[in-house]
Design a protein around this motif. Structure first.
Motif, PDB file in Angstrom:
ATOM      1  N   VAL A  22      -3.321   8.908  58.317  1.00  0.00           N
ATOM      2  CA  VAL A  22      -2.853   7.548  58.581  1.00  0.00           C
ATOM      3  C   VAL A  22      -1.333   7.555  58.658  1.00  0.00           C
ATOM      4  O   VAL A  22      -0.671   8.048  57.741  1.00  0.00           O
ATOM      5  CB  VAL A  22      -3.322   6.583  57.474  1.00  0.00           C
ATOM      6  CG1 VAL A  22      -2.803   5.165  57.730  1.00  0.00           C
ATOM      7  CG2 VAL A  22      -4.849   6.581  57.379  1.00  0.00           C
ATOM      8  N   CYS A  41       0.038   1.071  62.728  1.00  0.00           N
ATOM      9  CA  CYS A  41      -0.674   2.037  61.896  1.00  0.00           C
ATOM     10  C   CYS A  41      -1.720   2.734  62.746  1.00  0.00           C
ATOM     11  O   CYS A  41      -2.637   2.084  63.241  1.00  0.00           O
ATOM     12  CB  CYS A  41      -1.329   1.329  60.724  1.00  0.00           C
ATOM     13  SG  CYS A  41      -2.495   2.356  59.796  1.00  0.00           S
ATOM     14  N   MET A  47     -12.526   3.379  63.927  1.00  0.00           N
ATOM     15  CA  MET A  47     -12.100   2.025  63.650  1.00  0.00           C
ATOM     16  C   MET A  47     -13.307   1.092  63.562  1.00  0.00           C
ATOM     17  O   MET A  47     -13.243   0.061  62.884  1.00  0.00           O
ATOM     18  CB  MET A  47     -11.098   1.550  64.693  1.00  0.00           C
ATOM     19  CG  MET A  47     -10.426   0.247  64.331  1.00  0.00           C
ATOM     20  SD  MET A  47      -8.816   0.037  65.118  1.00  0.00           S
ATOM     21  CE  MET A  47      -7.771   0.993  64.060  1.00  0.00           C
ATOM     22  N   MET A 101      -9.333  -2.012  58.031  1.00  0.00           N
ATOM     23  CA  MET A 101      -7.919  -1.653  58.052  1.00  0.00           C
ATOM     24  C   MET A 101      -7.142  -2.667  57.220  1.00  0.00           C
ATOM     25  O   MET A 101      -7.354  -3.876  57.348  1.00  0.00           O
ATOM     26  CB  MET A 101      -7.393  -1.625  59.476  1.00  0.00           C
ATOM     27  CG  MET A 101      -8.092  -0.626  60.381  1.00  0.00           C
ATOM     28  SD  MET A 101      -7.938   1.088  59.830  1.00  0.00           S
ATOM     29  CE  MET A 101      -6.174   1.370  60.019  1.00  0.00           C
ATOM     30  N   ARG A 106      -5.808  -5.348  65.592  1.00  0.00           N
ATOM     31  CA  ARG A 106      -6.124  -3.937  65.843  1.00  0.00           C
ATOM     32  C   ARG A 106      -6.432  -3.741  67.317  1.00  0.00           C
ATOM     33  O   ARG A 106      -6.864  -4.662  68.014  1.00  0.00           O
ATOM     34  CB  ARG A 106      -7.318  -3.486  64.994  1.00  0.00           C
ATOM     35  CG  ARG A 106      -8.627  -4.127  65.399  1.00  0.00           C
ATOM     36  CD  ARG A 106      -9.755  -3.763  64.459  1.00  0.00           C
ATOM     37  NE  ARG A 106     -10.998  -4.394  64.883  1.00  0.00           N
ATOM     38  CZ  ARG A 106     -12.096  -4.465  64.142  1.00  0.00           C
ATOM     39  NH1 ARG A 106     -12.105  -3.942  62.924  1.00  0.00           N
ATOM     40  NH2 ARG A 106     -13.184  -5.056  64.601  1.00  0.00           N
ATOM     41  N   ALA A 127      -3.834  -0.228  64.128  1.00  0.00           N
ATOM     42  CA  ALA A 127      -3.767  -1.563  63.546  1.00  0.00           C
ATOM     43  C   ALA A 127      -2.316  -2.011  63.519  1.00  0.00           C
ATOM     44  O   ALA A 127      -1.397  -1.170  63.490  1.00  0.00           O
ATOM     45  CB  ALA A 127      -4.346  -1.563  62.138  1.00  0.00           C
ATOM     46  N   CYS A 155      -0.292   1.294  55.028  1.00  0.00           N
ATOM     47  CA  CYS A 155      -1.525   1.035  55.748  1.00  0.00           C
ATOM     48  C   CYS A 155      -2.637   1.827  55.087  1.00  0.00           C
ATOM     49  O   CYS A 155      -2.420   2.938  54.585  1.00  0.00           O
ATOM     50  CB  CYS A 155      -1.375   1.452  57.204  1.00  0.00           C
ATOM     51  SG  CYS A 155      -2.850   1.232  58.219  1.00  0.00           S
ATOM     52  N   ALA A 168      -6.929   2.859  55.611  1.00  0.00           N
ATOM     53  CA  ALA A 168      -8.214   2.834  56.311  1.00  0.00           C
ATOM     54  C   ALA A 168      -9.284   2.919  55.232  1.00  0.00           C
ATOM     55  O   ALA A 168      -9.275   3.841  54.403  1.00  0.00           O
ATOM     56  CB  ALA A 168      -8.325   4.001  57.281  1.00  0.00           C
TER      57      ALA A 168
END
Length: 116
Positions: A4, A22, A31, A36, A73, A80, A97, A99
């Motif tokens: 990330v 990000c 994703m 996120m 995003r 994002a 950021c 995930a």
């Protein structure tokens, strides 16, 4: 291994705007299967949630940024964003950021400094 990376931080005057990006990649990351989120940590304070977007697109924001910040995003780019407006000196922090699925993958953070 999920990687990330944040970008877009910098110095901005009070009342200004800034957009953070990000990008996540690698390992099991998709994703479509990972929420996120953006967090921030100011000196001497705990890390706090700024904004989060679920896999279905539902968003939630911290009280301090509600109405000023927007999370979005781009699934095709695995990226994002955090669009920040009406920035205040108290928004100064390192922005991280994340995930999120079963495990949370963090970026290294990007510094945002708002001058008065």
């Amino acid at each position: 291994q999920v990687h990330v990376v944040e970008s877009g931080g910098g110095l901005v005057q009070s009342g200004g705007s800034l957009t953070l990006s990000c990008t996540a990649s690698g390992g099991p990351f998709k994703m479509s299967t990972h929420a996120m989120a953006w967090y921030r940590q100011a000196p001497g304070k705990e890390r706090e949630l700024v904004a989060i977007m679920s896999t279905g697109g539902t968003t939630n924001y911290g009280d301090a940024v509600m109405g000023r910040f927007t999370i979005s995003r781009d699934t095709a780019k695995n990226t994002a964003y955090l669009h920040m407006t009406d920035l205040k000196p108290e928004d100064t922090a390192i922005y991280y950021c994340a995930a999120v699925r079963i495990q949370t993958y963090w970026g290294q953070g990007t510094q945002v400094t708002v001058s008065s």
